[in-house]
Design an enzyme around this catalytic site. Structure first.
Site, PDB file in Angstrom:
ATOM      1  N   ASP A  50       0.805  -1.229   0.000  1.00  0.00           N
ATOM      2  CA  ASP A  50       0.000   0.000   0.000  1.00  0.00           C
ATOM      3  C   ASP A  50       0.837   1.277   0.000  1.00  0.00           C
ATOM      4  O   ASP A  50       0.284   2.369   0.095  1.00  0.00           O
ATOM      5  CB  ASP A  50      -0.949  -0.012   1.204  1.00  0.00           C
ATOM      6  CG  ASP A  50      -0.210  -0.171   2.525  1.00  0.00           C
ATOM      7  OD1 ASP A  50       0.949  -0.638   2.516  1.00  0.00           O
ATOM      8  OD2 ASP A  50      -0.784   0.164   3.566  1.00  0.00           O
ATOM      9  N   GLU A  84       9.908  -4.715  14.288  1.00  0.00           N
ATOM     10  CA  GLU A  84      10.358  -5.588  13.198  1.00  0.00           C
ATOM     11  C   GLU A  84      11.612  -5.047  12.503  1.00  0.00           C
ATOM     12  O   GLU A  84      12.561  -5.794  12.251  1.00  0.00           O
ATOM     13  CB  GLU A  84       9.254  -5.762  12.137  1.00  0.00           C
ATOM     14  CG  GLU A  84       8.015  -6.503  12.601  1.00  0.00           C
ATOM     15  CD  GLU A  84       6.933  -5.578  13.151  1.00  0.00           C
ATOM     16  OE1 GLU A  84       7.253  -4.415  13.516  1.00  0.00           O
ATOM     17  OE2 GLU A  84       5.768  -6.015  13.220  1.00  0.00           O
TER      18      GLU A  84
HETATM   19  N1  UDP Z   1      -0.029  -7.488   5.924  1.00  0.00           N
HETATM   20  C1  UDP Z   1      -0.046  -8.850   5.962  1.00  0.00           C
HETATM   21  N2  UDP Z   1      -0.894  -9.489   6.854  1.00  0.00           N
HETATM   22  C2  UDP Z   1      -1.712  -8.812   7.690  1.00  0.00           C
HETATM   23  C3  UDP Z   1      -1.690  -7.406   7.663  1.00  0.00           C
HETATM   24  C4  UDP Z   1      -0.827  -6.774   6.779  1.00  0.00           C
HETATM   25  O1  UDP Z   1       0.668  -9.496   5.195  1.00  0.00           O
HETATM   26  O2  UDP Z   1      -2.450  -9.442   8.462  1.00  0.00           O
HETATM   27  C5  UDP Z   1       0.865  -6.798   4.981  1.00  0.00           C
HETATM   28  C6  UDP Z   1       0.203  -5.656   4.206  1.00  0.00           C
HETATM   29  O3  UDP Z   1      -0.341  -6.117   2.992  1.00  0.00           O
HETATM   30  C7  UDP Z   1       1.344  -4.671   4.011  1.00  0.00           C
HETATM   31  C8  UDP Z   1       2.229  -4.920   5.232  1.00  0.00           C
HETATM   32  O4  UDP Z   1       1.895  -6.206   5.734  1.00  0.00           O
HETATM   33  O5  UDP Z   1       2.079  -4.960   2.834  1.00  0.00           O
HETATM   34  C9  UDP Z   1       2.010  -3.883   6.340  1.00  0.00           C
HETATM   35  O6  UDP Z   1       0.643  -3.883   6.698  1.00  0.00           O
HETATM   36  P1  UDP Z   1      -0.223  -2.555   6.721  1.00  0.00           P
HETATM   37  O7  UDP Z   1       0.008  -1.799   5.447  1.00  0.00           O
HETATM   38  O8  UDP Z   1      -1.620  -2.931   7.044  1.00  0.00           O
HETATM   39  O9  UDP Z   1       0.434  -1.840   7.953  1.00  0.00           O
HETATM   40  P2  UDP Z   1       0.744  -0.293   8.161  1.00  0.00           P
HETATM   41  O10 UDP Z   1       1.371   0.216   6.906  1.00  0.00           O
HETATM   42  O11 UDP Z   1      -0.560   0.335   8.424  1.00  0.00           O
HETATM   43  O12 UDP Z   1       1.671  -0.295   9.301  1.00  0.00           O
HETATM   44 MN    MN Z   2       0.835   0.042   4.973  1.00  0.00          MN
END
Ligand code: UDP
Ligand code: MN
Length: 414
Positions: A240, A322
Site C-alpha cells: 500500500d 520488526e
Molecule cells: N499485511 C499482511 N498481513 C496482515 C496485515 C498486513 O501481510 O495481516 C501486509 C500488508 O499487505 C502490508 C504490510 O503487511 O504490505 C504492512 O501492513 P499494513 O500496510 O496494514 O500496515 P501499516 O502500513 O498500516 O503499518
Molecule cells: Mn501500509
C-alpha cells in the site's frame, strides 16, 4: 513459468524466536490499541532467584566469567548469542528486552505458488531491456494479505514496478492457499516474480497489535537464503505504499545498508536518518521506544552479499520492532549506513495507507447469473478478487436503472 514446491515444513519455530522477547506493548506505539501489563523477562526472573541462592564468592566468579566473555567475544558472536551489539552506540540505544533476543536460523512454513524468471517487459524507462543487463537485481519483497483492497493495491504497485529494470518481485501472501487469480495477474505483468504463501501463525492473529506482514517477510528472507543469493539488493516494499521511480536507482547502489526518509509516518509525517557531513548521526522518528534503529520498513535497503554474512538474519514477531530487530540481526552499525535520496533530503517513498472496508454484497438470485448478461462473469471475478460477493437473500435487492429510473433487476435480466 516454472514452479517449485517446497514440502510443508514443520510447524512454526516462531516460539523459539519469541521466547526471549518481552511481550510488552508500548503505550505510545502508533499502532497499538491496548496496553498489557509487563511480565518480567524470563532472564530477569532467573536472575532474581539466582541472586537469592548464590553465595558471595560464587557471584564474584560469575561476574568475572561474564566480563571475560564480553571482552573476548566479537560483536557478531555477541549478537547471535543475544548479548547485544558491539558498537559504541549500543549503550545509548540499548533496550533491555531487545538486547537479550536470541536470533536463530529461519525455518518457516513456505509454499511457492508459482514463479517466473523471464522478463517479458519490452521497454523500461524508455530504453530496451538489454541496456540494463548488468545492473544488480532488486529483490522487492511485498507482504500482502487477502482483503477487498488486495488486488487493486497489487495492480497499482505492479504498474510502478513495470518501469523498473532488473527487479524480482517476491509476493508473499499471508494465507494458506495459493490464490489463482493473483497468480494469473502476476503472470500477466511480465515482471519476474515469485508468488509464495506463508500465513501468520494462528496464535498471533488475535493479538493487538498483530505482527502484520511478518510471517510472509520471514518466508521471503528464507527464500533468499535458500537460493544462496549474494548478488543484489533486498528491499521490503509493502503493497500500500507509494514509490517514486528514483527510489529504485538509489537502492540499487546499496553496498551494505542504505537508508532514506519515508514520508507520511506517524506524528511528524516523516521518519528518517539525520545526516551530518554525509554520515548518519541519528534518526528523526516520533516513536523511539528503545529502538536502536527507529526506521520504517520502507526506509532501508540491504545488499545481499552483506546480509549473507549473517546466518541468523531474522525478523521476530514483535509488533513495532520488526525493522529494529531485523537490522540488529544483521549487526548493523551506524558507520555502515549509506544515506540516500540526496543525503536524506528527498522523499522517495510514502507510507500511504488505504482505508479498508468490508466486502461488498450484491443481492441477486443465482438464476440470473448466467450468460444472458455480463453480471454472472463480472460478479464471479469480483468474488475471486475478494472484492464483493453475491447473496440470494441478504440486504436490499440489487438496483439496476435506466434513464435515471430504478427497476427490479428481473426487468433487465429475465
Ligand atoms: N499485511 C499482511 N498481513 C496482515 C496485515 C498486513 O501481510 O495481516 C501486509 C500488508 O499487505 C502490508 C504490510 O503487511 O504490505 C504492512 O501492513 P499494513 O500496510 O496494514 O500496515 P501499516 O502500513 O498500516 O503499518
Ligand atoms: Mn501500509
Amino acid at each position: 513459468m516454472s514452479s517449485a514446491h517446497y514440502q510443508a515444513l514443520e510447524s512454526q519455530t516462531s516460539d523459539e524466536d519469541n521466547e526471549d522477547i518481552e511481550r510488552r506493548q508500548h503505550p505510545n506505539h502508533p499502532r497499538s490499541t491496548t496496553v498489557k501489563t509487563t511480565a518480567p523477562h524470563p532472564m530477569v526472573r532467573k536472575g532474581a532467584v539466582a541472586r537469592r541462592r548464590c553465595l558471595l564468592p560464587l557471584a564474584g566468579g560469575a561476574l568475572f566469567f561474564i566480563a571475560f566473555c564480553y571482552f573476548t567475544l566479537s560483536g557478531e558472536t555477541r549478537i547471535t548469542l543475544g548479548l547485544g551489539g558491539g558498537s559504541e552506540d549500543s549503550e545509548e540505544g540499548s533496550h533491555r528486552g531487545l538486547d537479550s533476543i536470541h536470533f536463530r536460523p529461519l525455518n518457516e512454513s513456505l509454499h511457492i505458488c508459482s514463479e517466473s524468471y523471464e522478463d517479458r517487459r519490452q521497454f523500461m524507462q524508455d530504453k530496451p531491456q538489454s541496456d540494463y543487463g548488468l545492473l544488480p537485481i532488486i529483490y522487492f519483497v511485498t507482504p500482502t494479505y487477502p482483503r477487498r483492497e488486495q488486488i487493486p493495491e497489487l495492480t497499482r504497485l505492479a504498474h510502478t514496478l513495470l518501469h523498473v529494470p532488473r527487479l524480482h518481485w517476491l509476493v508473499a501472501d499471508d494465507q494458506e492457499k495459493c490464490n489463482d487469480f493473483l497468480d494469473t495477474l502476476l503472470n500477466r505483468f511480465g515482471i519476474p516474480f515469485t508468488h509464495m504463501v506463508s500465513p501468520m501463525p494462528i496464535k498471533f492473529r488475535n493479538e493487538k497489535p498483530a505482527p502484520r506482514g511478518v510471517a510472509n517477510r520471514r518466508a521471503a528472507l528464507q527464500w533468499l537464503r535458500q537460493h544462496n543469493l549474494t548478488n543484489g539488493v533486498l528491499y521490503f516494499g509493502d503493497d500500500d505504499n507509494t514509490y517514486d521511480l528514483r527510489l529504485f536507482s538509489e537502492i540499487r547502489k546499496t553496498q551494505r545498508v542504505s537508508m532514506f526518509p519515508v514520508g507520511l509516518i506517524a506524528d511528524y509525517g516523516v521518519s528518517g536518518p539525520v545526516v551530518r557531513r554525509g554520515k548518519v548521526v541519528g534518526f528523526l522518528d516520533s516513536w523511539v521506544a528503545g529502538r536502536r534503529w527507529p526506521v520504517d520498513m520502507a526506509g532501508f535497503a540491504v545488499n545481499l552479499e552483506y546480509m549473507a554474512q549473517y546466518p541468523y538474519v531474522n525478523m521476530p514477531y514483535k509488533p513495532g520492532y520488526e525493522e529494529d530487530l531485523f537490522l540488529r540481526s544483521i549487526d548493523l552499525q551506524m558507520n555502515l549506513i549509506e544515506p540516500r535520496g540526496n543525503n536524506c533530503t528527498e522523499i522517495l517513498v510514502w507510507h500511504t495507507q488505504t482505508k479498508s472496508k468490508k466486502m461488498g454484497m450484491v443481492r441477486l438470485e443465482s438464476k440470473y447469473l448466467d450468460e444472458r448478461s455480463n453480471l454472472g462473469a463480472l460478479l464471479l471475478n469480483l468474488k475471486l478478487m475478494g472484492v464483493a460477493s453475491t447473496t440470494e437473500n441478504e440486504g436490499r435487492n440489487a438496483l439496476i436503472s435506466k434513464n435515471g429510473k430504478e427497476k427490479a433487476h428481473s426487468y433487465f435480466l429475465s
